[in-house]
Design an enzyme around this catalytic site. Sequence first.
Site, PDB file in Angstrom:
ATOM      1  N   ASP A  50     -18.479 -55.754 -12.284  1.00 35.39           N
ATOM      2  CA  ASP A  50     -19.384 -56.439 -13.166  1.00 35.39           C
ATOM      3  C   ASP A  50     -19.969 -57.846 -12.466  1.00 35.39           C
ATOM      4  O   ASP A  50     -19.633 -58.489 -11.277  1.00 35.39           O
ATOM      5  CB  ASP A  50     -17.418 -57.702 -13.799  1.00 35.39           C
ATOM      6  CG  ASP A  50     -18.123 -58.524 -14.614  1.00 35.39           C
ATOM      7  OD1 ASP A  50     -19.391 -59.169 -14.865  1.00 35.39           O
ATOM      8  OD2 ASP A  50     -17.559 -58.651 -15.306  1.00 35.39           O
ATOM      9  N   VAL A  57     -17.938 -69.459 -21.391  1.00 40.13           N
ATOM     10  CA  VAL A  57     -19.249 -69.074 -21.095  1.00 40.13           C
ATOM     11  C   VAL A  57     -19.414 -67.544 -21.637  1.00 40.13           C
ATOM     12  O   VAL A  57     -18.672 -66.523 -21.446  1.00 40.13           O
ATOM     13  CB  VAL A  57     -18.783 -69.027 -19.215  1.00 40.13           C
ATOM     14  CG1 VAL A  57     -19.944 -68.333 -18.543  1.00 40.13           C
ATOM     15  CG2 VAL A  57     -19.267 -69.986 -18.793  1.00 40.13           C
ATOM     16  N   GLN A  83     -17.657 -62.374 -30.188  1.00 40.22           N
ATOM     17  CA  GLN A  83     -17.058 -63.864 -29.517  1.00 40.22           C
ATOM     18  C   GLN A  83     -17.586 -64.203 -29.689  1.00 40.22           C
ATOM     19  O   GLN A  83     -16.845 -65.770 -29.486  1.00 40.22           O
ATOM     20  CB  GLN A  83     -16.829 -62.913 -28.245  1.00 40.22           C
ATOM     21  CG  GLN A  83     -15.606 -61.975 -27.863  1.00 40.22           C
ATOM     22  CD  GLN A  83     -14.760 -62.042 -26.868  1.00 40.22           C
ATOM     23  OE1 GLN A  83     -16.441 -61.485 -25.884  1.00 40.22           O
ATOM     24  NE2 GLN A  83     -13.854 -61.247 -26.369  1.00 40.22           N
ATOM     25  N   ARG A 124     -22.282 -60.196 -12.907  1.00 39.86           N
ATOM     26  CA  ARG A 124     -22.024 -61.345 -13.380  1.00 39.86           C
ATOM     27  C   ARG A 124     -21.231 -62.972 -12.146  1.00 39.86           C
ATOM     28  O   ARG A 124     -20.610 -62.234 -12.091  1.00 39.86           O
ATOM     29  CB  ARG A 124     -21.362 -61.704 -14.750  1.00 39.86           C
ATOM     30  CG  ARG A 124     -22.536 -60.928 -16.130  1.00 39.86           C
ATOM     31  CD  ARG A 124     -21.677 -60.902 -16.895  1.00 39.86           C
ATOM     32  NE  ARG A 124     -20.460 -60.829 -16.691  1.00 39.86           N
ATOM     33  CZ  ARG A 124     -19.190 -60.633 -17.947  1.00 39.86           C
ATOM     34  NH1 ARG A 124     -19.580 -60.983 -18.931  1.00 39.86           N
ATOM     35  NH2 ARG A 124     -18.529 -60.377 -17.905  1.00 39.86           N
TER      36      ARG A 124
END
Length: 211
Positions: free
Chosen positions: A143, A67, A87, A145
């Site tokens: 973060d 993800v 990545q 997200r």
Amino acid sequence: MFDTPALATTVCSLSHVTRYAEALVPTEYGPVRTVVYRVGDAVPPEEHVALVVGDVDRGQAPVLTRVHSECWTGEVLHSHKCDCREQLDQALRAVVAAGRGVVVYLRQEGRGIGLGNKVRAYALQNEGVDTVDANRILGFADDARTYGVAAAILRDLGVRRVALMTNNPSKVKGLTDSGIVVADRVALKAEPNEHNAEYLAVKARKMGHSL
Ligand SMILES: [Zn+2]
């Protein structure tokens, strides 16, 4: 183009995430099934992408999965400030090599704060503030997200159990909390350079990444 009604009308478990378009795209990694999802009916549309290789809705083995959150500076500009591009590259190579896997590409720039705020954070970092504190100064969580959309996309693809390619424990927790079984975690290598060594160190020290 959408002659398959099931494709155009698929509604994921997270009711406002819908499968919108799908095509096989030839890439330097090999052919990748590119599935675009839309969240709600915002204008302009909020879109995310699943990059799919092989039959991910069949078989017992956990599906090799990443993800990944969009990083314009890393992926387009080849910025040295982070390891996002490496990545993504490792993840796509890995799923193609395995012949089965998914990269969910979430278009949530700068850990969810947007490109403009990310570049503002970079300006603070250029004055010596670290990546976590820069976000705090701008008023954002470490973060921002969330992984509910990613979980909905995985469910729509028939993926329930994953071998997750990540160094980020909060990503494992986020997906688990959203109902995806993380059966295994696969570490990604990060190559420090003179620009991102401190960024990687802060991710390890303040955000619990295993690097
Ligand atoms: Zn990045």
